[in-house]
Enzyme design. Structure first.
Site, mmCIF file in Angstrom:
data_model
loop_
_atom_site.group_PDB
_atom_site.id
_atom_site.type_symbol
_atom_site.label_atom_id
_atom_site.label_comp_id
_atom_site.label_asym_id
_atom_site.label_seq_id
_atom_site.Cartn_x
_atom_site.Cartn_y
_atom_site.Cartn_z
ATOM 1 N N ASP A 1 0.593 -1.093 0.127
ATOM 2 C CA ASP A 1 -0.413 0.268 0.229
ATOM 3 C C ASP A 1 0.679 1.579 -0.028
ATOM 4 O O ASP A 1 0.227 2.372 -0.466
ATOM 5 C CB ASP A 1 -1.062 -0.089 0.934
ATOM 6 C CG ASP A 1 -0.695 0.145 2.707
ATOM 7 O OD1 ASP A 1 0.848 0.092 2.703
ATOM 8 O OD2 ASP A 1 -1.295 -0.402 3.301
ATOM 9 N N ASP B 1 3.932 2.048 13.289
ATOM 10 C CA ASP B 1 3.365 0.521 13.704
ATOM 11 C C ASP B 1 3.953 -0.513 14.154
ATOM 12 O O ASP B 1 3.129 -1.429 15.074
ATOM 13 C CB ASP B 1 3.502 0.198 11.965
ATOM 14 C CG ASP B 1 2.508 1.145 11.434
ATOM 15 O OD1 ASP B 1 1.226 1.634 11.890
ATOM 16 O OD2 ASP B 1 1.913 0.715 10.656
#
Length: 771
Positions: free
Chosen positions: A78, A463
């Site tokens: 992505d 993350d």
């Protein structure tokens, strides 16, 4: 950590977004041929580039096997481009490192040619706010022809797990269809060189959203049913899924896309078709959810359609039982065994997601989560401090190898798993999975430092926390105890580099008081939580969302050169400790918004910048008291230099190994002080600098080399100066552009010329002069 939250991306800074927009505008919209290679290639400055190995680390929306050549597969990320699996080398090869366009990093769809194995197409466009393109390669992604298109994409927006949107007609491979998010169904009849909207398709698209943060699902997949058609003529039967709200969601054409009709039946209209797979008998399997995902889904179903009879069958796993809420996304059929398929759940609250497997067309199902074991010893961060790794979340990528029924793969929000014994599930035997990520680095980097001893690099990731990289070729364990979602800043004691401090964003939906500060006395191998006193009247929320933004929990931390003093920037008054957090005192005399910067030689000395007055404040008592200096030489107005986001680089930095030596970055221009901030001299050159760092001194010199992310003549690149910023040489090249999505930089103090660059999607890359 809460399943379903890890792969939300760190918020880009406004400066980063401005640089991205300028870079895209500078590239223009003309078609261009990009030559991409994966092997190390020396740059004009004699540099070789590699990745610092972590392994995966981000959301991979899909994996697609070639239908015509065993061992050939592609994955799309992505925000880190596309990859090809090289079976001989046993590694994934990044295919877009030569791409200079930041908006081409997010791959909306990928399609290997169903006849010619060397041909592959990719639809690229990270955000719909910028132009997108279709790319075609005749050599498996080694080089690309980039074809700008008039329709926008959202490769890193909600709904990126749908697909595949891009499809090649297997009977006439000059014909391609692309299911767009906003502009309906698009078709090309010349191998992607030109595109035209299919005006006869019933759903024309909802158009671009008013907000740049909003998006649409649009057309979710295009599938050809070509079994009865002659080669060389367009396939007559086509199925298209539409995931926008409406009465009908599946449409078919029986005349090669000239006319279209809604396929009646199936699940209720509130369920949206997200992915589909067609088997050799003409059975179309579709996964449905009540939102586009990958978050926010609370309901779903799995249906199959007999395309010959038109009969629908509800084959939802666990139907009739009171199972956990959630939907379905990833789906794949076994090309070796008709009626065998797998489907993944999505957003199953509490229970966690799983993959269901059926060998009888969905009449009976096996739960692979219950049969699976995962060996993550090669990628230890996947343990997240637990005894076992998580089975996964956000499983949109799910594929069975069309040439090997035992080989299957699925991707999560943080990795890709593969197995070589999938069919053992049919006998209730253990299915063994291992990370399939060698060569994949799909992460966003927030901060880095390279100390003179211990690990080569200390890194802060979005993350997945952060790492101490003692071996750049091995995936290291994650910073633990405490665990951060994001590590926002790192500092080490320059005279005692075993002492390291870090600050970060705590776990998603963490309950109770959770540390956002930590220190280490062993170069980052182990950590101790640190709690600064809360400001008067402040109460930390009992439960906070992912990436919670708060002045207290976001407070940065620095350490003195000897590691004795830690200063934390809690509002409204920073505090310091000299006993590892047992006691704290307020720092006196700092200007509003000031952030102490430690001198890298004098342990008693700290500096701070007053953005409102363009002057330096200094402390000579280990940060306890600050007073203003009669500063000259800085621009008269530097208010715009003050960072507003926790991940922004601080503009005032101190030089390693040099007492009273400071650099200040203002609007791309460097100012240098050798007087501890009393006077600055502008360093004039043609480079507009975004971020700067120090490396090892050039041979025969003692002053550190400088490295920078910056632009010269609209070329955003990585640069090095060996003469204190007077002149600069570019050290990356046209083969190593990485979308020009550079976030942070660190020079290595031990190896001359080595530089580490944190990217927004391709992990950490590092370059050094070829020997």
């Amino acid at each position: 950590m809460v399943v379903g939250s890890r792969s939300a991306r760190p918020k880009p800074t406004s400066a980063f977004l401005r640089r991205q927009s300028l870079a895209i505008a500078a590239l223009g919209l003309c078609a261009l041929l990009l030559t991409l290679t994966w092997s190390p290639v020396a740059s004009a400055a004699g540099y070789i580039w590699r990745n610092v190995k972590v392994g995966g680390g981000g959301y991979v929306p899909d994996i697609v096997f070639s239908p015509v050549e065993p061992g050939l597969a592609y994955l799309r990320s992505d925000m880190g481009g596309a990859y090809r699996w090289d079976a001989a080398a046993r590694t994934w090869i990044p295919l877009q490192d030569a791409n200079p366009n930041p908006n081409y990093r997010g791959v909306e769809s990928i399609a290997p040619d169903p006849v010619a194995p060397d041909v592959v197409y990719a639809a690229v466009g990270t955000y719909h706010s910028e132009p997108a393109a279709i790319m075609r390669s005749e050599n498996r992604g080694e080089t690309w022809k980039v074809i700008p298109v008039p329709f926008r994409m959202g490769g890193n927006e909600d709904g990126r797990g749908l697909g595949e949107r891009l499809a090649i007609d297997p009977n006439d491979t000059s014909i391609l269809y692309f299911g767009s998010r906003f502009d309906g169904l698009e078709r090309s009849t010349d191998r992607g060189d030109t595109w035209k909207k299919v005006s006869s398709f019933p759903r024309s698209g909802l158009g671009l959203p008013a907000s740049h943060r909003g998006t649409e699902a649009g057309i979710s997949f295009v599938i050809f049913n070509d079994s009865r058609d002659a080669r060389g003529t367009p396939s007559r039967k086509i199925y298209v899924g539409v995931a926008d709200p409406g009465e009908h969601h599946l449409f078919s054409s029986n005349d090669a896309g000239q006319t279209w009709t809604a396929v009646i039946g199936g699940p209720p209209a509130n369920l949206l078709p997200l992915k589909a797979a067609l088997d050799s008998k003409g059975v179309l399997y579709i996964s449905y959810s009540n939102a586009m995902g990958p978050s926010g889904i609370t309901d779903g179903a799995v249906f199959k359609l007999d395309t010959h009879s038109g009969a629908w069958t509800d084959i939802t796993p666990g139907k009739g039982t009171k199972g956990p809420a959630g939907g379905y996304l990833g789906i794949s059929v076994d090309r070796q065994h008709v009626g065998t398929l797998v489907v993944a759940t999505i957003d199953r609250a509490g229970a966690g997601d799983t993959i269901w497997r059926s060998t009888d067309g969905g009449r009976h199902w096996s739960d692979l989560r219950l049969l699976s074991k995962r060996d993550v010893s090669a990628v230890p961060f996947l343990l997240w401090g637990q005894k076992e790794s998580n089975f996964g979340w956000w499983i949109s990528a799910l594929a069975i190898d069309p040439f090997d029924a035992n080989h299957a793969a699925y991707a999560t929000g943080a990795t890709i798993y593969a197995t070589k014994n999938l069919t053992d599930a049919d006998d209730d035997k253990t299915v063994n999975w291992r990370p399939w990520v060698d060569g994949v680095e799909q992460t966003a980097i927030i901060t880095m430092m390279s100390p003179p001893k211990g690990p080569y690099l200390l890194s802060g990731f979005g993350d997945i926390g952060g790492f101490a990289h003692f071996d750049l070729d091995r995936s290291p364990p994650m910073f633990m105890h405490p665990t951060f979602i994001n590590t926002n800043n790192i500092d080490y004691a320059s005279l005692a580099p075993n002492i390291v401090v870090r600050s970060g964003t705590h776990e998603a939906h963490a309950k109770g008081r959770t540390a956002t500060l930590a220190y280490s006395t062993d170069y980052g191998k182990s950590w101790t939580p640190l709690f600064a006193p809360m400001p008067p009247g402040y109460t930390e929320p009992k439960e906070v969302p992912y990436n919670y933004s708060d002045p207290y929990t976001d407070a940065a931390i620095v350490t003195s050169a000897d590691g004795r003093t830690f200063i934390v920037m809690v509002p409204p008054t920073p505090v310091l400790t000299r006993d590892r957090g047992k006691t704290w005192i307020s720092v006196k005399g700092l200007p509003q918004g000031g952030r102490p910067v430690p001198d890298r030689v004098d342990s008693k000395r700290f500096y701070a910048i007053d953005f409102s007055k363009s002057i330096i404040y200094a402390s000579d008592d280990e940060g306890a008291h600050f007073s203003s200096l009669p500063t000259v030489g800085l621009p008269s107005d530097i208010t715009a230099d003050q960072p507003t986001w926790r991940e922004d680089a601080w503009p005032l930095i101190a030089t390693p190994g040099e007492k009273s030596d400071l650099w200040y970055l203002s609007k791309g221009t460097l100012y240098h002080s050798t007087t501890g901030g009393r006077s600055f001299m502008e360093v004039r050159n043609d480079l507009k600098i975004d971020v700067m760092a120090f490396g090892k001194a050039p041979p025969g010199q003692t002053y550190p080399a400088l490295f920078a992310i910056g632009s010269m003549d609209d070329l955003r690149a990585i640069w090095r100066s060996d003469d204190r910023g007077k002149t600069w040489v570019r050290v990356n090249d046209a083969q190593h552009e990485y979308g020009r999505a550079f976030r942070c930089i660190a020079g290595d103090p031990r190896i001359f010329g080595r530089v580490y660059v944190g990217t927004d999607g391709r992990g950490i890359v590092y370059g050094q002069p070829a020997k």
